[in-house]
Every structure is written in structure tokens, then in C-alpha cells.
Design a protein around this motif. Structure first.
Motif, PDB file in Angstrom:
ATOM      1  N   SER A 188       0.807  -1.230   0.000  1.00 17.04           N
ATOM      2  CA  SER A 188       0.000   0.000   0.000  1.00 17.04           C
ATOM      3  C   SER A 188       0.836   1.275   0.000  1.00 17.04           C
ATOM      4  N   MET A 189       2.154   1.142  -0.129  1.00 18.37           N
ATOM      5  CA  MET A 189       3.024   2.313  -0.247  1.00 18.37           C
ATOM      6  C   MET A 189       3.481   2.459  -1.693  1.00 18.37           C
ATOM      7  N   TYR A 190       3.422   3.675  -2.211  1.00 15.55           N
ATOM      8  CA  TYR A 190       3.946   3.965  -3.549  1.00 15.55           C
ATOM      9  C   TYR A 190       5.058   4.991  -3.384  1.00 15.55           C
ATOM     10  N   ASN A 201      -6.330   1.387   0.899  1.00 16.40           N
ATOM     11  CA  ASN A 201      -7.117   0.407   0.136  1.00 16.40           C
ATOM     12  C   ASN A 201      -6.338  -0.204  -1.020  1.00 16.40           C
ATOM     13  N   GLY A 202      -5.027   0.021  -1.023  1.00 12.76           N
ATOM     14  CA  GLY A 202      -4.199  -0.535  -2.094  1.00 12.76           C
ATOM     15  C   GLY A 202      -3.814   0.526  -3.110  1.00 12.76           C
ATOM     16  N   VAL A 203      -2.602   0.415  -3.637  1.00 16.14           N
ATOM     17  CA  VAL A 203      -2.104   1.379  -4.615  1.00 16.14           C
ATOM     18  C   VAL A 203      -2.919   1.274  -5.897  1.00 16.14           C
TER      19      VAL A 203
END
Length: 304
Positions: free
Chosen positions: A191-193, A244-246
């Protein structure tokens, strides 16, 4: 108990038409790219140049023209214009995942923005989301490549829940990635970009040190903020946390390093190919059913 044979073509034709009508809903759409020409920050020297004969303006105009021209075929270019005391050095750089067309579109907007935002100063830098341009008149005092020029941190904090651990792991991957990516890298991790880029003429070792410094600044300056951008003189990083997700990103937005960019492009091409095959198969099926249906009607007519 099956369907009556006589009604099967009609039922199948109706189902096929419904499928064709909703076929586009089966193909997921990529998230649209952010506006890479949006202004991030400007840095203008306090001192303006005196130009009674117009030599500085001519040299600056020639510099801008050369940079804009090169941006259609390169993502980084550095050059000089003028002679002697009127020499002006400058460069542009586009984000590593921009196409040549997007790079040109981004850079071509910068000369006018520099003029309107800074005027005739002896040095200026304007940073957009997708590119930046800077110039310096000969003799301008140099600054450290590690000096922070700009920062922004998200207003929302997400302390706890393992956020710091995920962020720091993503940063660690980024620090290694900019070396293997020779100055540009982006990736997603739980979940990290994260994204990092160094100035085009910076060596791998110096780039690594610059990005590490930017990461440390981010950890101190932004803390548990959900997002952040740190711009040093020779590099910058950004990160975003998506609970909630990349989201999926289009090719003009971001991709996971050079190799991942190729993989992403292959995936998009494969998806298009599958769509074409399915669409072609559906079209052929539609034609066959129409012929069978017409033939059935003709037989029925002959029987009558």
C-alpha cells in the motif's frame, strides 16, 4: 430440461447482443495520469541582471529554445548559452516515466512560466510534477546538492498499524532501486507507492547518497504523514500511502522502474490483444448466429 430448439437462436442472439453491449465493462481502465504540468514550486534568485543591450535576454532565449528542442528526444539535457560574463548555463529534466511527447509538452511550458514567476533574475528553477528547468548566470554562487529546496507533507497522519515499518521498507527498496535504475525508480510495497529521481548527470554513488538524505529528511520532516515530497538540489523523492491498495497507474503516470515499465507495457499490450481476440470471436459468433437464424427462418418459411 433444455430450451426448445426453435427458440434457441433467438435466446442465444439476445445473450450475445447483451454481451457485446457490456463488453467494454469487462476491460479495466487505467487510472488517468496526474497533471504532470502542475506547478510544485519555484525558486528565484533575489538579484536581477542588468541588461541594457539585451545580451542576457538573447542568451536566455537561446538557452530556452535549445532546452525545449532537446526535450522531444531526451529526458535530461544540460547546456550553456552566451559568452564570457554573459554565459548562462541551464538544464531540464523530465520524470523518468514520461514519454518523449509528454516530456516536450512539459518542458515547453517552462520558459514562459520562469519569466512570469521569476522575471529576469540571475538564477531560477521551476519545478512541475513531471519536469523542471533551471538556469544560472555565470558567477552565480553554487549550492550543495543535498540542500533541501522544497518539501510538502500530507495533512493526514497514519501513525501506528505498522505504517512506519511499511514506509521505511519501501524507502529501503527505493534507495537500492535508484542505483540499479541509474537515477530513476518507482515501486509499490504493501500500500506504499514511492518514487525517486536524481539529476541526470549524477553518478550512481552520489545519487544513492542524495536519495538516502532525502529519505532521512522525509522521515524527520513528514513523520507519519500519509504522503510527502522532498526536493533536494540534486534529487527528489515522493511517497503516498493508500490504505485500500495502490491504484493502477497509466504509463504517463508511474511505473516500477525501467524493467517494470517494460513489464507494465507488455501487460497492457497483452490486455489489448486479449480484448481484440475476444471482440473478434464475439463478432464472428454474432455473424454465424445471424446466418443460422436467417437460415432457420427461411426453412420455416419453405415448410409453410
Amino acid at each position: 430440461m433444455g430450451f426448445p430448439t426453435r427458440n434457441f437462436p433467438v435466446l442465444f442472439l439476445s445473450s450475445l447482443l447483451l454481451f457485446l453491449t457490456n463488453f467494454n465493462l469487462l476491460i479495466p481502465l487505467s487510472e488517468s495520469a496526474s497533471d504532470y504540468t502542475s506547478l510544485v514550486y519555484k525558486g528565484c534568485a533575489k538579484q536581477s541582471f542588468s541588461d541594457p543591450t539585451g545580451v542576457y535576454s538573447q542568451a536566455l532565449s537561446a538557452l530556452f529554445g535549445s532546452l525545449a528542442q532537446q526535450s522531444s528526444k531526451s529526458k535530461f539535457f544540460k547546456t550553456t548559452s552566451g559568452t564570457g560574463q554573459t554565459t548562462i548555463s541551464g538544464l531540464f529534466q523530465c520524470r523518468g516515466d514520461l514519454s518523449n511527447a509528454d516530456c516536450y509538452n512539459c518542458v515547453s511550458k517552462l520558459p514562459q512560466m520562469v519569466d512570469s514567476l521569476c522575471g529576469k533574475t540571475i538564477a531560477a528553477r521551476v519545478q512541475l510534477l513531471g519536469c523542471y528547468l533551471l538556469y544560472e548566470v555565470s558567477g552565480f554562487a553554487q549550492i550543495s546538492g543535498m540542500e533541501m529546496l522544497y518539501k510538502t507533507c500530507g495533512a493526514t497522519n497514519v501513525a501506528g498499524s505498522g505504517f512506519e515499518e511499511r514506509r521505511d521498507t519501501a524507502f529501503s527498496v527505493l534507495e537500492n532501486g535508484v542505483v540499479s535504475g541509474h537515477g530513476f525508480y518507482t515501486t509499490s510495497y504493501e500500500s506504499m507507492y514511492v518514487l525517486g529521481q536524481c539529476e541526470g548527470d549524477l553518478g550512481d554513488s552520489d545519487c544513492s547518497e542524495c536519495v538516502k538524505s532525502a529519505v532521512q529528511r522525509s522521515q524527520v520532516e513528514c513523520g507519519s504523514s500519509i504522503s510527502g515530497q522532498i526536493y533536494l538540489h540534486k534529487c527528489f523523492i515522493s511517497y503516498n500511502y493508500y490504505p485500500n491498495g495502490v491504484p493502477r497507474r497509466s504509463s504517463s503516470s508511474s511505473s516500477s522502474s525501467s524493467s517494470s515499465s517494460s513489464s507494465s507495457g507488455t501487460g497492457q499490450t497483452t490486455g489489448k490483444t486479449v480484448a481484440i481476440i475476444l471482440g473478434g470471436a464475439a463478432g464472428v459468433g454474432f455473424l454465424v448466429i445471424c446466418l443460422l437464424f436467417t437460415r432457420g427462418l427461411m426453412k420455416k418459411h419453405d415448410g409453410m
